[in-house]
Design an enzyme around this catalytic site. Structure first.
Site, mmCIF file in Angstrom:
data_model
loop_
_atom_site.group_PDB
_atom_site.id
_atom_site.type_symbol
_atom_site.label_atom_id
_atom_site.label_comp_id
_atom_site.label_asym_id
_atom_site.label_seq_id
_atom_site.Cartn_x
_atom_site.Cartn_y
_atom_site.Cartn_z
ATOM 1 N N ASP A 1 1.001 -1.319 -0.038
ATOM 2 C CA ASP A 1 -0.049 -0.013 0.016
ATOM 3 C C ASP A 1 0.920 1.244 0.050
ATOM 4 O O ASP A 1 2.097 1.201 0.277
ATOM 5 C CB ASP A 1 -0.782 0.070 1.210
ATOM 6 C CG ASP A 1 -1.918 -1.116 1.320
ATOM 7 O OD1 ASP A 1 -2.108 -1.706 0.632
ATOM 8 O OD2 ASP A 1 -2.074 -1.512 2.425
HETATM 9 N N1 URA Z 1 -0.964 -5.981 3.858
HETATM 10 C C1 URA Z 1 -1.642 -4.823 4.001
HETATM 11 O O1 URA Z 1 -2.600 -4.365 4.356
HETATM 12 N N2 URA Z 1 -0.752 -3.677 3.218
HETATM 13 C C2 URA Z 1 0.205 -4.101 2.368
HETATM 14 O O2 URA Z 1 0.916 -3.137 1.864
HETATM 15 C C3 URA Z 1 0.560 -5.294 2.496
HETATM 16 C C4 URA Z 1 -0.156 -6.060 3.260
#
Ligand code: URA
Length: 246
Positions: free
Chosen positions: A106
């Protein structure tokens, strides 16, 4: 390995662009088996010739494999109209070579991001079938307990009903209503770790990825920095994915 044009070989290593290769050759910077080469359209077999660039042997690899310490606020995508992507943090030659991030973190997640132009390896690493484990360090808003560890081990059901595979929750510290945890998952559902922790009433405050399969984030890399994978790291990654019938 197939014979290739010298300018293409040099560009594929990220040392210079194809256009720059021609200029470098004019300056006498390129040699093949010790003999200066002015014609970068010449084709050579990189495995049987010694190509040097400014006197240094060129380490040619068929594919590029990188690890990056992805900073917060940058998209793990190859391009975006408005926002900065992880490809913007690499020399432009890598973009033209077709390097892409393996899976996604993310925008608000930092840590280990692998990048490659090896589509087959990228596919295996992101395929749920191969169950490559990923370890995340999270600080969550809430006091997690043994019952949450057990729920992770049994397989969390997200708020929308999605079932997750069994995962590991390790509680490192609980203080002032916050939990410092490690989460290990073997799949990559959308916002998975955030949603898993939220489903236990402990929304994520910070999230960073520490490892992917056998590859561990290099602590020497600061956010935004990257380096090529070391031979041992690449071999470990390849052998892990081969065991999952690539
Ligand atoms: N899980 C998440 O919620 N975000 C990420 O970036 C990676 C794994």
């Amino acid at each position: 390995m197939a014979v290739q044009r010298i300018d293409k070989l040099l560009a594929s290593t990220g040392l210079c662009s194809r256009k720059e290769a021609a200029a470098c050759a004019r300056k006498g910077a390129i040699a093949v088996d010790g003999t200066l080469c002015r014609d970068v359209s010449k084709k050579i077999d990189p495995e049987s010739c010694c190509l040097t660039f400014y006197g240094k042997p060129v380490c040619y690899q068929e594919h590029i494999y990188l690890m990056m310490h992805k900073p917060l606020g940058v998209l793990s995508a190859t391009e975006d109209r408005d926002q900065k992507t992880v490809l913007d943090l690499l020399p432009k030659q890598y973009r033209s070579r077709g390097v892409f991030p393996v899976g996604r973190l993310d925008k608000d997640t930092s840590g280990l991001l692998l990048l490659t132009d090896d589509g087959a390896l990228g596919h295996v690493l992101t395929s749920p079938k191969h169950q490559v484990s990923k370890v995340y360090h999270a600080v969550a808003d809430g006091e997690l307990k043994q019952e949450d560890v057990d729920a992770f081990a049994a397989g969390i059901e997200l708020r929308d009903g999605t079932k997750c595979r069994p995962a590991k929750l390790e509680i490192r510290a609980v203080q002032d209503g916050k939990s410092d945890v490690l989460v290990t998952v073997t799949e990559g559902k959308y916002h998975q770790v955030r949603r898993m922790l939220a489903s236990r009433g402990a929304p994520v405050l910070t999230l960073e990825r520490l490892s992917e399969g056998p590859v561990v984030m290099d602590a020497a890399l600061k956010p935004g920095e990257w380096r090529a994978l070391k031979r041992q790291e690449l071999e470990a990654l390849q052998s892990e994915t081969e065991s999952g019938n690539r």
